[in-house]
Design a protein around this motif. Structure first.
Motif, PDB file in Angstrom:
ATOM      1  N   GLN A 267       0.881  -1.187   0.000  1.00 30.35           N
ATOM      2  CA  GLN A 267       0.000   0.000   0.000  1.00 30.35           C
ATOM      3  C   GLN A 267       0.912   1.229   0.000  1.00 30.35           C
ATOM      4  O   GLN A 267       1.337   1.702   1.039  1.00 30.35           O
ATOM      5  CB  GLN A 267      -0.908   0.005   1.228  1.00 30.35           C
ATOM      6  CG  GLN A 267      -1.715   1.284   1.401  1.00 30.35           C
ATOM      7  CD  GLN A 267      -3.118   1.228   0.834  1.00 30.35           C
ATOM      8  OE1 GLN A 267      -3.619   0.171   0.498  1.00 30.35           O
ATOM      9  NE2 GLN A 267      -3.770   2.384   0.742  1.00 30.35           N
TER      10      GLN A 267
ATOM     11  N   THR B 165       0.137   4.278  -0.874  1.00 28.61           N
ATOM     12  CA  THR B 165      -0.583   5.552  -0.842  1.00 28.61           C
ATOM     13  C   THR B 165      -1.175   5.853   0.529  1.00 28.61           C
ATOM     14  O   THR B 165      -1.394   4.972   1.357  1.00 28.61           O
ATOM     15  CB  THR B 165      -1.737   5.548  -1.867  1.00 28.61           C
ATOM     16  OG1 THR B 165      -2.719   4.589  -1.457  1.00 28.61           O
ATOM     17  CG2 THR B 165      -1.237   5.198  -3.246  1.00 28.61           C
ATOM     18  N   SER B 166      -1.425   7.135   0.717  1.00 30.51           N
ATOM     19  CA  SER B 166      -2.165   7.661   1.859  1.00 30.51           C
ATOM     20  C   SER B 166      -3.031   8.783   1.322  1.00 30.51           C
ATOM     21  O   SER B 166      -2.757   9.329   0.248  1.00 30.51           O
ATOM     22  CB  SER B 166      -1.192   8.200   2.919  1.00 30.51           C
ATOM     23  OG  SER B 166      -1.865   9.039   3.851  1.00 30.51           O
ATOM     24  N   ARG B 167      -4.073   9.130   2.047  1.00 25.40           N
ATOM     25  CA  ARG B 167      -4.881  10.260   1.568  1.00 25.40           C
ATOM     26  C   ARG B 167      -4.093  11.557   1.642  1.00 25.40           C
ATOM     27  O   ARG B 167      -4.426  12.544   1.007  1.00 25.40           O
ATOM     28  CB  ARG B 167      -6.188  10.363   2.350  1.00 25.40           C
ATOM     29  CG  ARG B 167      -6.027  10.669   3.824  1.00 25.40           C
ATOM     30  CD  ARG B 167      -7.384  10.587   4.518  1.00 25.40           C
ATOM     31  NE  ARG B 167      -7.267  10.804   5.933  1.00 25.40           N
ATOM     32  CZ  ARG B 167      -7.948  11.707   6.612  1.00 25.40           C
ATOM     33  NH1 ARG B 167      -8.810  12.499   5.989  1.00 25.40           N
ATOM     34  NH2 ARG B 167      -7.797  11.838   7.904  1.00 25.40           N
TER      35      ARG B 167
ATOM     36  N   LYS C 173       2.872  11.840   3.213  1.00 32.12           N
ATOM     37  CA  LYS C 173       3.253  10.623   3.924  1.00 32.12           C
ATOM     38  C   LYS C 173       3.766   9.535   2.981  1.00 32.12           C
ATOM     39  O   LYS C 173       4.074   8.430   3.432  1.00 32.12           O
ATOM     40  CB  LYS C 173       2.047  10.069   4.700  1.00 32.12           C
ATOM     41  CG  LYS C 173       1.574  10.941   5.851  1.00 32.12           C
ATOM     42  CD  LYS C 173       0.458  10.236   6.614  1.00 32.12           C
ATOM     43  CE  LYS C 173       0.019  11.030   7.834  1.00 32.12           C
ATOM     44  NZ  LYS C 173      -1.001  10.299   8.618  1.00 32.12           N
ATOM     45  N   CYS C 174       3.831   9.829   1.686  1.00 30.88           N
ATOM     46  CA  CYS C 174       4.174   8.806   0.700  1.00 30.88           C
ATOM     47  C   CYS C 174       5.646   8.880   0.290  1.00 30.88           C
ATOM     48  O   CYS C 174       6.282   9.927   0.369  1.00 30.88           O
ATOM     49  CB  CYS C 174       3.294   8.960  -0.540  1.00 30.88           C
ATOM     50  SG  CYS C 174       1.527   8.735  -0.205  1.00 30.88           S
TER      51      CYS C 174
ATOM     52  N   SER D 193      -4.833   0.489  -2.832  1.00 28.85           N
ATOM     53  CA  SER D 193      -4.968   1.907  -2.498  1.00 28.85           C
ATOM     54  C   SER D 193      -6.428   2.186  -2.206  1.00 28.85           C
ATOM     55  O   SER D 193      -7.293   1.328  -2.418  1.00 28.85           O
ATOM     56  CB  SER D 193      -4.495   2.803  -3.651  1.00 28.85           C
ATOM     57  OG  SER D 193      -5.508   2.921  -4.651  1.00 28.85           O
TER      58      SER D 193
ATOM     59  N   GLU E 281      -4.802   8.544  -5.758  1.00 29.34           N
ATOM     60  CA  GLU E 281      -4.142   7.351  -5.233  1.00 29.34           C
ATOM     61  C   GLU E 281      -3.998   6.302  -6.330  1.00 29.34           C
ATOM     62  O   GLU E 281      -2.952   5.666  -6.484  1.00 29.34           O
ATOM     63  CB  GLU E 281      -4.917   6.782  -4.044  1.00 29.34           C
ATOM     64  CG  GLU E 281      -4.864   7.650  -2.795  1.00 29.34           C
ATOM     65  CD  GLU E 281      -5.418   6.934  -1.574  1.00 29.34           C
ATOM     66  OE1 GLU E 281      -5.087   5.757  -1.373  1.00 29.34           O
ATOM     67  OE2 GLU E 281      -6.202   7.555  -0.829  1.00 29.34           O
TER      68      GLU E 281
ATOM     69  N   ASP F 224       2.528   5.224   6.368  1.00 31.80           N
ATOM     70  CA  ASP F 224       1.715   5.550   7.539  1.00 31.80           C
ATOM     71  C   ASP F 224       0.268   5.788   7.094  1.00 31.80           C
ATOM     72  O   ASP F 224      -0.075   6.859   6.600  1.00 31.80           O
ATOM     73  CB  ASP F 224       2.303   6.800   8.203  1.00 31.80           C
ATOM     74  CG  ASP F 224       1.465   7.315   9.356  1.00 31.80           C
ATOM     75  OD1 ASP F 224       0.638   6.546   9.888  1.00 31.80           O
ATOM     76  OD2 ASP F 224       1.637   8.502   9.720  1.00 31.80           O
ATOM     77  N   SER F 225      -0.564   4.764   7.279  1.00 34.93           N
ATOM     78  CA  SER F 225      -1.949   4.820   6.803  1.00 34.93           C
ATOM     79  C   SER F 225      -2.754   3.765   7.538  1.00 34.93           C
ATOM     80  O   SER F 225      -2.214   2.962   8.300  1.00 34.93           O
ATOM     81  CB  SER F 225      -2.010   4.572   5.294  1.00 34.93           C
ATOM     82  OG  SER F 225      -1.520   3.275   5.001  1.00 34.93           O
TER      83      SER F 225
END
Length: 360
Positions: free
Chosen positions: A203, A205-207, A211-212, A236, A242, A284-285
């Motif tokens: 994963q 991606t993050s919103r 953080k990516c 994602s 994303e 971090d998600s």
């Protein structure tokens, strides 16, 4: 103690009922499960309900210790003032009719305090938040738990501290639950891509894109794992940005043994996928917290979030923090819409090495 008496001596013919309130994001909801687990352990026969924001329901909807979930739908605001107030009033009445013995308010909003008071429960615990000190907050709760140590505690430990007035044993495990049909749906998707062997879930991606990790660095990491013979499943959220990131990463990787389920899975289906993976790699998600809860071996790439609060709880694996390679900004000062990629200080070789260690 008043709290314990309220629970141990319910009215004749009534089952003990407990309401837990938390109005935050998806990850926050997952990290409330130790509180639910502790309440269930203390009172196994109690009916435990939860009040949350409707869009986070999937995080708790399969939890075996939760009897009923009440949701506040933020779309109610679009119905107009009259209909919105009607929905709010219906919710308040439904909660009051449950005759709760105990309400545990983990939230800091005034709305949560009003709901807590309106239930009429004889025992109502909240936090003694500095920003909420005053007559009204006190009146909404029968007892307040200290937040004096919260700056030194993980979010799980902060949540559990609300139970201190009850003097019950904490349960530290975070629980991510899903149903058999969730895994069945995932299996159908994997079979359609001819994935029938062990796989790694990634994963990237993050919103919040700050953080990516850089797409080229993620692609280089995945390419190394592909060359080792591993099958990769990229995931994602449904957001178009994303999914565009996933497409960019895939375009930089060899085409063999790499598949995308980006935007195709519900949160419970994602949990099922992660639970059956031999490794999870992510930023971090929410999925990172899921992997830690499910005890899937995990490589978590962490940037300028507060490690003390948000590192994956009881992770089985490694947390690679960008702050180990260079300075990071104060998490409270970050512009969340920035295009800066703070994780880029993390070297590809270190992530590949960590993944290989977990795959031994």
């Amino acid at each position: 103690m008043i709290m314990n008496n309220a629970l141990n001596t319910p009215a004749a013919g009534q089952q003990t009922r407990i309401l837990v309130i938390k109005l935050r994001h998806h990850g926050d909801m997952l990290l409330t499960t130790p509180v639910i687990n502790a309440l269930h352990q203390a009172w196994p026969e109690a009916q435990i309900d939860v009040l949350l924001y409707e869009e986070t329901r999937d995080m708790l909807s399969a939890n075996p210790f939760i009897h009923h979930i009440y949701g506040i739908d933020r779309k109610w605001r679009k119905l107009g003032t009259r209909q919105h107030l009607c929905k709010e009033w219906q919710l308040l009445k439904a909660l009051r009719q449950q005759n709760y013995s105990l309400v545990v308010n983990l939230a800091d909003q005034w709305r949560s305090a009003i709901v807590t008071r309106f239930t009429g429960a004889p025992a109502r615990i909240g936090f003694d938040f500095n920003k909420r000190r005053g007559w009204f907050w006190n009146q909404c709760h029968t007892q307040l738990a200290s937040v004096a140590d919260h700056q030194k505690l993980h979010t799980v430990e902060q949540n559990l501290s609300v139970l201190s007035p009850l003097a019950i044993s904490p349960v530290n495990d975070v629980t991510m639950s899903y149903r058999p049909e969730d895994w069945q749906k995932v299996q159908e998707k994997l079979q359609s891509k001819n994935v029938d062997a062990a796989f790694i879930v990634v994963q990237p991606t993050s919103r919040w894109f700050f953080k990516c990790w850089d797409e080229s660095k993620m692609a280089a990491t995945l390419t190394a794992l592909q060359q080792d013979g591993h099958t990769l499943i990229l995931t994602s959220g449904p957001d178009k940005n994303e999914k565009a990131m996933i497409d960019k990463i895939r375009a930089l990787c060899p085409s063999e043994r790499i598949h995308s389920l980006a935007g195709e899975l519900s949160l419970r289906q994602l949990a099922a996928l992660i639970d059956h993976a031999k490794l999870f790699i992510g930023v971090d998600s929410v999925p990172m917290h899921m992997a830690a809860a499910l005890q899937t071996p995990c490589i978590a790439l962490f940037g300028p979030s507060k490690l003390t609060f948000w590192s994956p709880w009881q992770v089985r694996g490694e947390v690679i923090w960008a702050g180990s390679y260079g300075p990071l900004p104060d998490p409270d000062q970050i512009n969340t819409s920035t295009s800066e990629r703070y994780l880029n200080a993390i070297p590809v070789d270190d992530v590949v090495a960590a993944a290989r260690r977990q795959l031994l």
